[in-house]
Design a protein around this motif. Structure first.
Motif, PDB file in Angstrom:
ATOM      1  N   GLY A   1      37.936  23.464  49.078  1.00 14.92           N
ATOM      2  CA  GLY A   1      36.630  23.941  48.647  1.00 14.92           C
ATOM      3  C   GLY A   1      36.600  25.427  48.349  1.00 14.92           C
ATOM      4  O   GLY A   1      35.562  25.977  47.992  1.00 14.92           O
ATOM      5  N   PHE A   2      37.744  26.082  48.485  1.00 11.23           N
ATOM      6  CA  PHE A   2      37.839  27.517  48.256  1.00 11.23           C
ATOM      7  C   PHE A   2      38.735  27.812  47.061  1.00 11.23           C
ATOM      8  O   PHE A   2      39.716  27.105  46.819  1.00 11.23           O
ATOM      9  CB  PHE A   2      38.435  28.229  49.482  1.00 11.23           C
ATOM     10  CG  PHE A   2      37.535  28.235  50.674  1.00 11.23           C
ATOM     11  CD1 PHE A   2      36.632  29.268  50.880  1.00 11.23           C
ATOM     12  CD2 PHE A   2      37.584  27.213  51.599  1.00 11.23           C
ATOM     13  CE1 PHE A   2      35.801  29.272  51.985  1.00 11.23           C
ATOM     14  CE2 PHE A   2      36.759  27.210  52.718  1.00 11.23           C
ATOM     15  CZ  PHE A   2      35.859  28.245  52.903  1.00 11.23           C
ATOM     16  N   ALA A   3      38.445  28.893  46.352  1.00  6.66           N
ATOM     17  CA  ALA A   3      39.355  29.401  45.333  1.00  6.66           C
ATOM     18  C   ALA A   3      40.629  29.873  46.024  1.00  6.66           C
ATOM     19  O   ALA A   3      40.593  30.300  47.189  1.00  6.66           O
ATOM     20  CB  ALA A   3      38.703  30.561  44.585  1.00  6.66           C
TER      21      ALA A   3
ATOM     22  N   VAL B   1      42.596  37.011  48.381  1.00  4.14           N
ATOM     23  CA  VAL B   1      43.148  37.580  47.148  1.00  4.14           C
ATOM     24  C   VAL B   1      43.361  39.088  47.235  1.00  4.14           C
ATOM     25  O   VAL B   1      44.236  39.626  46.565  1.00  4.14           O
ATOM     26  CB  VAL B   1      42.292  37.228  45.905  1.00  4.14           C
ATOM     27  CG1 VAL B   1      42.365  35.744  45.599  1.00  4.14           C
ATOM     28  CG2 VAL B   1      40.855  37.691  46.047  1.00  4.14           C
ATOM     29  N   VAL B   2      42.601  39.771  48.051  1.00  2.00           N
ATOM     30  CA  VAL B   2      42.776  41.217  48.206  1.00  2.00           C
ATOM     31  C   VAL B   2      44.052  41.510  48.996  1.00  2.00           C
ATOM     32  O   VAL B   2      44.790  42.453  48.695  1.00  2.00           O
ATOM     33  CB  VAL B   2      41.540  41.853  48.882  1.00  2.00           C
ATOM     34  CG1 VAL B   2      41.756  43.330  49.173  1.00  2.00           C
ATOM     35  CG2 VAL B   2      40.298  41.648  48.011  1.00  2.00           C
TER      36      VAL B   2
ATOM     37  N   GLY C   1      31.354  31.069  40.219  1.00  2.00           N
ATOM     38  CA  GLY C   1      31.026  29.755  40.735  1.00  2.00           C
ATOM     39  C   GLY C   1      31.939  29.237  41.825  1.00  2.00           C
ATOM     40  O   GLY C   1      31.838  28.085  42.223  1.00  2.00           O
ATOM     41  N   ALA C   2      32.838  30.068  42.322  1.00  3.61           N
ATOM     42  CA  ALA C   2      33.785  29.635  43.347  1.00  3.61           C
ATOM     43  C   ALA C   2      33.667  30.529  44.576  1.00  3.61           C
ATOM     44  O   ALA C   2      33.314  31.701  44.480  1.00  3.61           O
ATOM     45  CB  ALA C   2      35.210  29.692  42.816  1.00  3.61           C
ATOM     46  N   THR C   3      33.976  29.958  45.737  1.00  2.00           N
ATOM     47  CA  THR C   3      33.937  30.699  46.994  1.00  2.00           C
ATOM     48  C   THR C   3      35.333  31.196  47.332  1.00  2.00           C
ATOM     49  O   THR C   3      36.292  30.426  47.349  1.00  2.00           O
ATOM     50  CB  THR C   3      33.413  29.810  48.134  1.00  2.00           C
ATOM     51  OG1 THR C   3      32.112  29.323  47.766  1.00  2.00           O
ATOM     52  CG2 THR C   3      33.325  30.578  49.446  1.00  2.00           C
TER      53      THR C   3
ATOM     54  N   GLY D   1      43.139  31.225  38.472  1.00  2.00           N
ATOM     55  CA  GLY D   1      43.884  30.632  39.571  1.00  2.00           C
ATOM     56  C   GLY D   1      44.809  29.497  39.160  1.00  2.00           C
ATOM     57  O   GLY D   1      45.392  28.833  40.009  1.00  2.00           O
ATOM     58  N   HIS D   2      44.951  29.287  37.859  1.00  2.00           N
ATOM     59  CA  HIS D   2      45.880  28.262  37.377  1.00  2.00           C
ATOM     60  C   HIS D   2      47.286  28.846  37.269  1.00  2.00           C
ATOM     61  O   HIS D   2      47.478  30.061  37.214  1.00  2.00           O
ATOM     62  CB  HIS D   2      45.419  27.718  36.019  1.00  2.00           C
ATOM     63  CG  HIS D   2      44.172  26.910  36.118  1.00  2.00           C
ATOM     64  ND1 HIS D   2      42.922  27.469  35.975  1.00  2.00           N
ATOM     65  CD2 HIS D   2      43.984  25.603  36.384  1.00  2.00           C
ATOM     66  CE1 HIS D   2      42.011  26.526  36.142  1.00  2.00           C
ATOM     67  NE2 HIS D   2      42.627  25.377  36.389  1.00  2.00           N
TER      68      HIS D   2
END
Length: 174
Positions: free
Chosen positions: A32-34, A40-41, A71-73, A98-99
């Motif tokens: 459910g998370f990106a 990412v940091v 739109g992503a968490t 993120g792909h």
């Protein structure tokens, strides 16, 4: 960017509108998370290994320290990392929503594995499998050129709905 003609008092004006709402969908896996809940940091604080060597493991985020973008968490390991992301998300977002960078070079959207990463010119790139990392690293400049050219035509396509092969997320924690 989209251009819409606008007539005001008989004068045609081209109005250019840019919005992250028109960006492609961020890849989100079953967590459910990106980025599968990884921070990412934190990638930007990790020591990066040479081409041909595995990178250090990504840092899991905390499900209680999150921010929403495109739109992503996104989950973060610290409040400071969350604040850095909120101040400048474009600096930290993985390329291609993120792909997998090599998948984009080949013309499609497949998931990016958060543990198969590389930072190039201040940008975070993910790939799908260790084998794909090898193909990507055989010609990073050439693959980046292909990815950038292909992304223009596939960015608006829906995000991949595939799972990351041979990957079990350990994030977010807590």
């Amino acid at each position: 960017m989209n251009r819409f003609p606008l007539k005001i008092a008989g004068i045609a004006i081209a109005l250019t509108i840019a919005s992250s709402a028109w960006a492609g969908d961020q890849y989100v896996d079953p967590t459910g998370f990106a980025v599968s809940g990884y921070d990412v940091v934190a990638y930007f604080d990790l020591d990066q290994n040479a081409v041909g060597q595995s990178q250090p493991a990504a840092i899991p985020g905390n499900k209680n320290i999150t921010a929403t973008h495109n739109g992503a968490t996104f989950a973060f390991s610290t409040e400071a990392n969350k604040a850095a992301f909120e101040a400048n998300p474009e600096k930290y977002l993985p390329q291609y929503d993120g792909h997998c960078a090599y998948g984009v070079a080949k013309g499609g959207k497949v998931p990016g594995n958060p543990n198969l990463w590389r930072i190039l010119d201040g940008k975070l790139y993910l790939n799908i499998t260790q084998n794909v990392v090898g193909f990507w690293e055989e010609d990073i400049p050439g693959n980046l050129e292909l990815s950038e050219n292909n992304w223009v035509s596939i960015e608006a396509d829906p995000a991949s709905d595939r799972a990351i092969p041979q990957f079990e997320s350990s994030a977010p924690v807590n």
